[in-house]
Design a protein around this motif. Structure first.
Motif, PDB file in Angstrom:
ATOM      1  N   LYS A   1     101.419  -7.394 -79.601  1.00 55.42           N
ATOM      2  CA  LYS A   1     100.495  -6.814 -78.621  1.00 55.42           C
ATOM      3  C   LYS A   1      99.172  -6.350 -79.203  1.00 55.42           C
ATOM      4  N   VAL A   2      98.108  -6.575 -78.462  1.00 56.98           N
ATOM      5  CA  VAL A   2      96.801  -6.026 -78.831  1.00 56.98           C
ATOM      6  C   VAL A   2      96.875  -4.499 -78.722  1.00 56.98           C
ATOM      7  N   SER A   3      97.582  -4.039 -77.684  1.00 52.33           N
ATOM      8  CA  SER A   3      97.579  -2.592 -77.404  1.00 52.33           C
ATOM      9  C   SER A   3      98.139  -1.765 -78.560  1.00 52.33           C
ATOM     10  N   ASP A   4      99.100  -2.340 -79.316  1.00 50.28           N
ATOM     11  CA  ASP A   4      99.665  -1.600 -80.459  1.00 50.28           C
ATOM     12  C   ASP A   4      98.653  -1.455 -81.588  1.00 50.28           C
ATOM     13  N   LYS A   5      97.678  -2.365 -81.621  1.00 48.93           N
ATOM     14  CA  LYS A   5      96.836  -2.438 -82.820  1.00 48.93           C
ATOM     15  C   LYS A   5      95.350  -2.214 -82.554  1.00 48.93           C
ATOM     16  N   ILE A   6      95.032  -1.694 -81.366  1.00 51.71           N
ATOM     17  CA  ILE A   6      93.622  -1.485 -81.025  1.00 51.71           C
ATOM     18  C   ILE A   6      92.927  -0.594 -82.051  1.00 51.71           C
ATOM     19  N   ASP A   7      93.565   0.536 -82.383  1.00 50.61           N
ATOM     20  CA  ASP A   7      92.944   1.474 -83.331  1.00 50.61           C
ATOM     21  C   ASP A   7      92.761   0.833 -84.701  1.00 50.61           C
ATOM     22  N   VAL A   8      93.738  -0.005 -85.076  1.00 49.70           N
ATOM     23  CA  VAL A   8      93.653  -0.679 -86.376  1.00 49.70           C
ATOM     24  C   VAL A   8      92.474  -1.655 -86.362  1.00 49.70           C
ATOM     25  N   ILE A   9      92.362  -2.431 -85.273  1.00 52.16           N
ATOM     26  CA  ILE A   9      91.261  -3.408 -85.183  1.00 52.16           C
ATOM     27  C   ILE A   9      89.917  -2.668 -85.234  1.00 52.16           C
ATOM     28  N   GLU A  10      89.795  -1.617 -84.436  1.00 52.87           N
ATOM     29  CA  GLU A  10      88.513  -0.890 -84.365  1.00 52.87           C
ATOM     30  C   GLU A  10      88.120  -0.311 -85.716  1.00 52.87           C
ATOM     31  N   ASN A  11      89.113   0.246 -86.435  1.00 54.05           N
ATOM     32  CA  ASN A  11      88.824   0.819 -87.748  1.00 54.05           C
ATOM     33  C   ASN A  11      88.459  -0.275 -88.756  1.00 54.05           C
ATOM     34  N   LEU A  12      89.238  -1.362 -88.755  1.00 50.49           N
ATOM     35  CA  LEU A  12      88.996  -2.405 -89.746  1.00 50.49           C
ATOM     36  C   LEU A  12      87.689  -3.166 -89.494  1.00 50.49           C
ATOM     37  N   LEU A  13      87.240  -3.182 -88.238  1.00 53.82           N
ATOM     38  CA  LEU A  13      85.951  -3.841 -87.941  1.00 53.82           C
ATOM     39  C   LEU A  13      84.797  -3.194 -88.716  1.00 53.82           C
ATOM     40  N   ASN A  14      84.975  -1.922 -89.068  1.00 50.95           N
ATOM     41  CA  ASN A  14      83.937  -1.232 -89.837  1.00 50.95           C
ATOM     42  C   ASN A  14      84.022  -1.511 -91.332  1.00 50.95           C
TER      43      ASN A  14
END
Ligand code: AMP
Length: 395
Positions: free
Chosen positions: A198-211
């Motif tokens: 799921k995207v929903s489980d990893k939204i915070d991870v994606i947002e943080n890693l994008l930086n």
């Protein structure tokens, strides 16, 4: 988040309470996999060599605050004793008179293992009285249980209010080194590979890693929410309809930040969610037959991902590229596991299913760091702190 480790304090002739993660799979009284016990040995052996006496505590399974004999830590006492080549004492209740007496009489070099902390509901409730009872065994507290560091329980947080010194063990230190320090200062190019359900489980991870990352590879069911948000026909693949606009935003954000984001260009579709259906590789620009679903990334996608990973110097991976539990749909996940193991790079596996994947691929020894905690590692990858680490002494 610079925390003291057991190496930073004097433990000679001290009693030390060590919160370990001995949550191992047990079947009919036999331990199926002792990896977690072995992972705690460096801290235990160091403390014993330094002349400390040890009170070890852990949970096992989910007994829900009741005594469940199948979830006893007794089998762990025997395995630990074999591994340490010395007798390990056992208290049949983690609190109470018997445990207190054994702990009081411990001599330097002796080890006491307490029974399952979660036989008491107060453990998960972070109950102050229960925390005080645990703290009464020792002056020094060491936390080496990374897998529960995202939980504020009596043995991970409450206890720390009632001891003199509270520090990390070596396993905890290693997890922080790779999941915090390396991510803050990565050798570049830095890539993250994210997959799973799921995207929903990893939204915070994606947002943080994008930086932080230079390249972001998306696979697994998560990819189909992204592809659908871009107008692609993903048929009956798993999609989170309520995350379509978020997926679009993430792709735009990646562009703004100069992060190269990679999505599958083809996928392995199946007529059913099993290995018995018809299967075919289908490009994202073609329509799949009615009712078919994508269960793995495709061959062209694998080639692109492998090529783009070649020059990376730091790689973080969390989540499989497909339904790797079924051999037919494990090709993408296995290819990533093998590629990562061959890179001249710092490679970090962030817990969960990708850990099983690198073991299945037989390449675990060639990975720089395989995290021992699923939930805890996701929280660190999301750039958050962990409650059980926050309460430890700063350097
Ligand atoms: P997670 O726990 O979020 O890392 O998700 C792991 C699970 O995602 C595994 O059990 C996989 O079988 C599942 N998964 C990966 N790719 C797909 C897919 N294309 N369709 C359905 N499930 C998938």
């Amino acid at each position: 988040m610079r925390k003291k480790s057991i190496k930073d304090i004097n433990v000679e002739n001290e009693k030390i309470f060590i919160r370990v993660d001995f949550n191992v799979p047990v079947k009919n009284g036999t331990i199926q996999d002792d990896t977690r016990i072995v992972a705690a040995l460096p801290t235990i052996e160091y403390a014993l060599n330094e002349g400390a006496s040890l009170i070890l505590a852990s949970h096992l399974g989910r007994p829900k605050g009741r005594i469940v004999s199948e979830m006893s830590l007794k089998p762990v006492k025997f395995r630990l004793s074999e591994l340490l080549n010395k007798d390990v004492l056992f208290a049949p209740d983690c609190v109470g008179e018997e445990a207190r007496k054994i702990a009081e009489n411990l001599k330097p070099g002796e080890v006491l293992l307490l029974e399952n902390l979660r036989f008491h509901p107060e453990e998960k409730e972070n109950d102050p009285d229960f925390s005080k009872k645990l703290a009464s065994y020792a002056r020094i507290y060491v936390n080496d249980a990374f897998g529960t560091a995202h939980r504020a329980h009596a043995s991970t947080v409450g206890i720390t209010h009632y001891v003199d010194e509270k520090v990390c063990g070596f396993l905890m230190e290693k997890e922080l080194k790779y999941l915090v320090d390396t991510l803050q200062n990565p050798e570049r190019p830095f890539a993250a590979i994210l997959g799973g359900a799921k995207v929903s489980d990893k939204i915070d991870v994606i947002e943080n890693l994008l930086n932080k990352v230079d390249k972001l590879f998306i696979g697994g069911a998560m990819a189909y929410t992204f592809l659908k948000s871009m107008g692609k026909n993903v048929g009956n693949s798993k999609v989170e309809e309520d995350k379509l606009s978020l997926a679009k935003e993430i792709v735009e954000k990646a562009k703004e930040k100069g992060v190269k984001i990679f999505l599958p260009v083809d996928n392995l579709f199946s007529s059913e969610f099993s290995e018995n259906g018809d299967i075919r590789y289908i490009s994202v620009d073609e329509d799949p037959p009615d009712g078919w679903m994508a269960l793995d990334i495709g061959e062209k996608t694998i080639q692109i991902y492998l090529n783009e990973l070649s020059d990376c110097k730091t790689v973080v991976w969390n989540g499989p590229m497909g339904v790797f539990e079924m051999d037919k749909f494990s090709k993408g996940t296995m290819a990533i596991a093998e590629k990562i193991s061959q890179l001249d790079a710092i490679t970090i596996i962030g817990g969960g299913d990708s850990v099983s994947a690198v073991h299945k691929a037989g390449v675990a020894e060639k990975i720089t760091h395989i995290s021992t905690g699923g939930g805890a590692s996701l929280q660190l990858l999301a750039g958050k702190t962990l409650p059980a680490i926050e309460v430890l002494d700063d350097i």
